[in-house]
Design an enzyme around this catalytic site. Structure first.
Site, PDB file in Angstrom:
ATOM      1  N   HIS A 244       5.268 -85.278 -75.682  1.00 40.73           N
ATOM      2  CA  HIS A 244       4.240 -84.496 -75.341  1.00 40.73           C
ATOM      3  C   HIS A 244       3.476 -83.576 -75.958  1.00 40.73           C
ATOM      4  CE1 HIS A 244       1.083 -83.692 -72.106  1.00 40.73           C
ATOM      5  NE2 HIS A 244       0.576 -82.902 -73.273  1.00 40.73           N
TER       6      HIS A 244
ATOM      7  N   HIS B 202       0.223 -82.967 -79.655  1.00 41.35           N
ATOM      8  CA  HIS B 202      -0.779 -83.721 -79.572  1.00 41.35           C
ATOM      9  C   HIS B 202      -0.508 -84.013 -81.170  1.00 41.35           C
ATOM     10  CE1 HIS B 202      -2.618 -84.188 -75.621  1.00 41.35           C
ATOM     11  NE2 HIS B 202      -1.852 -83.478 -74.949  1.00 41.35           N
TER      12      HIS B 202
ATOM     13  N   ASP C 254      -4.514 -91.988 -75.966  1.00 42.80           N
ATOM     14  CA  ASP C 254      -5.001 -90.812 -74.533  1.00 42.80           C
ATOM     15  C   ASP C 254      -6.337 -90.482 -74.841  1.00 42.80           C
ATOM     16  OD1 ASP C 254      -4.897 -88.712 -76.906  1.00 42.80           O
ATOM     17  OD2 ASP C 254      -5.171 -87.751 -75.360  1.00 42.80           O
TER      18      ASP C 254
ATOM     19  N   GLY D 243      -7.543 -84.167 -72.079  1.00 39.26           N
ATOM     20  CA  GLY D 243      -8.930 -83.111 -71.011  1.00 39.26           C
ATOM     21  C   GLY D 243      -9.114 -82.409 -69.938  1.00 39.26           C
TER      22      GLY D 243
ATOM     23  N   HIS E 159      -1.745 -87.021 -68.396  1.00 41.12           N
ATOM     24  CA  HIS E 159      -1.899 -85.942 -68.263  1.00 41.12           C
ATOM     25  C   HIS E 159      -1.753 -85.909 -66.568  1.00 41.12           C
ATOM     26  CE1 HIS E 159      -2.209 -85.118 -72.635  1.00 41.12           C
ATOM     27  NE2 HIS E 159      -2.235 -83.790 -72.114  1.00 41.12           N
TER      28      HIS E 159
ATOM     29  N   GLU F 199      -1.814 -80.426 -65.038  1.00 44.22           N
ATOM     30  CA  GLU F 199      -1.131 -79.472 -65.087  1.00 44.22           C
ATOM     31  C   GLU F 199      -2.398 -78.468 -64.976  1.00 44.22           C
ATOM     32  OE1 GLU F 199      -3.240 -79.911 -69.103  1.00 44.22           O
ATOM     33  OE2 GLU F 199      -2.425 -78.623 -70.425  1.00 44.22           O
TER      34      GLU F 199
ATOM     35  N   ASP G 209       3.556 -79.550 -76.379  1.00 41.95           N
ATOM     36  CA  ASP G 209       1.905 -79.894 -76.525  1.00 41.95           C
ATOM     37  C   ASP G 209       1.064 -79.576 -77.742  1.00 41.95           C
ATOM     38  OD1 ASP G 209       0.301 -80.899 -74.770  1.00 41.95           O
ATOM     39  OD2 ASP G 209      -0.313 -79.433 -73.739  1.00 41.95           O
TER      40      ASP G 209
HETATM   41  N1  ADE Z   1      -5.337 -82.307 -75.390  1.00 41.51           N
HETATM   42  C1  ADE Z   1      -4.628 -81.033 -75.962  1.00 41.51           C
HETATM   43  N2  ADE Z   1      -3.751 -80.450 -75.364  1.00 41.51           N
HETATM   44  C2  ADE Z   1      -4.356 -81.139 -74.133  1.00 41.51           C
HETATM   45  C3  ADE Z   1      -4.155 -80.433 -72.421  1.00 41.51           C
HETATM   46  N3  ADE Z   1      -2.500 -79.956 -73.119  1.00 41.51           N
HETATM   47  N4  ADE Z   1      -4.366 -81.118 -71.593  1.00 41.51           N
HETATM   48  C4  ADE Z   1      -5.197 -82.110 -71.859  1.00 41.51           C
HETATM   49  N5  ADE Z   1      -5.707 -82.207 -73.083  1.00 41.51           N
HETATM   50  C5  ADE Z   1      -4.840 -81.670 -74.380  1.00 41.51           C
HETATM   51 ZN    ZN Z   2      -0.869 -81.918 -73.580  1.00 38.77          ZN
END
Ligand code: ADE
Ligand code: ZN
Length: 341
Positions: free
Chosen positions: A19, A21, A141, A173, A200, A203, A281
């Site tokens: 996970h 980005h 995503d 998002g 996701h 969160e 992340d």
């Molecule tokens: N885009 C980048 N990081 C994110 C996160 N932690 N949660 C949702 N979207 C994201």
């Molecule tokens: Zn994320």
């Protein structure tokens, strides 16, 4: 066992990162170079100011900052630069395999044509393997703020271009006021094309949306999922089905998703038998790396080497990599554990 010995195990054990980005992985140096090239776009061009820019007041503030940085990445060559830096960092941390979340609609909005993005991902993946020995997979995503139409466009890119290494469809998002179920048609189409579902969920919101990710989006793994801890029946379901949560403790602290590390639900998730993998992340923005995430588990939750080895195994099992690489990873984890017994 003294912490230094645990740190040696964490550094040596072969790991996966499931996970992560693309934009959030850019190092401070890379972001500074991009910001200096695009000075009018609201991203600081000096190191101290950039560090302060990365102090987030809440999750919404983090996402606004993230989008500003996204707008600096405007060419395929920029994407290759990010991937080169990422692969070098992964290799430094003994990460052999990573799944990278790429948000193609946001990249298109920043000026990268889809064909250029696909070519850059192919080049970056080859370079990561050849120069750094790191295997990369792609999760494309959708961003909830772009609605179901954005998700359909994401799936169009994923199945239309399908860069080598494409493994999944994701959903990122903001979560507040968003119904995961609205994205079910796009996910169904991606799944029918053989993509894995890795949205996701949970969160910053509670278990209802994790249920929705499982039932409506047919999630095989879940990004974060920490909101599940409030629902014992959901924990049982995740454990029974072997649905892995990609847990990112430092991210949760930096975005304010959890108030302090002592309150983080990770130990409760593990105790309930839910498979948990550790991830960073957005490591460039959260001042973290995968070794730091493992060490947080040791220092804040008291996890032993045996428990950390189990976390590494859960990641290897949940990775959408080749069976050969999975077997190699599992054998390497056994060796690293035995060497530190
Ligand atoms: N885009 C980048 N990081 C994110 C996160 N932690 N949660 C949702 N979207 C994201
Ligand atoms: Zn994320």
């Amino acid at each position: 066992m003294p912490t230094s010995s645990v740190a040696a195990f964490v550094a040596a054990v072969p790991k996966v990162e499931l996970h992560l980005h693309l934009i959030g992985s850019a190092s401070l140096e890379t972001v500074l170079a991009l910001a200096r090239r695009h000075p009018g776009r609201g991203v600081p061009t000096e190191p101290d100011a950039l560090r302060r820019f990365y102090a987030f007041t809440d999750f919404g503030h983090f996402l606004r900052v993230y989008h500003r940085v996204n707008r600096l990445v405007t060419t395929g060559a920029d994407v290759v630069t990010l991937l080169e830096g990422l692969a070098a960092e992964l290799a430094r941390r003994a990460v052999r395999y990573a799944e990278v979340q790429v948000t193609p609609v946001r990249n298109r909005m920043a000026g990268i044509p889809y064909a250029d993005l696909a070519a850059a991902l192919a080049d970056g993946r080859a370079l990561a393997r050849e120069r750094h020995g790191v295997e990369l997979g792609w999760v494309f995503d959708a961003d909830t703020t772009l609605g179901p139409a954005g998700a359909e466009e994401t799936v169009d890119f994923a199945i239309g271009h399908r860069p080598e290494g494409t493994v999944g469809i994701g959903l990122g998002g903001p979560e507040g006021g968003v119904r995961r179920a609205d994205f079910a048609p796009a996910f169904r189409r991606a799944i029918a094309e053989g993509l894995h579902s890795v949205p996701h969920a949970g969160e910053t919101v509670g278990p209802e949306e994790v249920w929705a990710a499982v039932t409506e989006l047919r999630a095989e793994r879940i990004g974060h999922g920490i909101g599940s801890a409030a629902d014992p029946r959901l924990l049982e379901h995740l454990a029974e089905r072997g649905i892995t949560l990609e847990v990112c403790p430092v991210s949760n602290l930096r975005t304010g998703a959890v108030e302090d590390i002592a309150a983080h639900p990770l130990p409760r998730l593990v105790a309930a038998g839910v498979p948990v993998t550790l991830a960073t992340d957005d490591p460039g923005m959260f001042h973290t790396d995968l070794e730091a995430e493992y060490l947080v588990c040791h220092e804040a939750f008291g996890m032993s080497v045996a428990e950390l080895a189990d976390i590494a195994r859960a990641g290897a099992r949940a990775a959408f990599c080749s069976p050969e690489l999975r077997a190699e990873l599992l054998a390497g984890i056994d060796r690293a554990e035995a060497a530190h017994a």
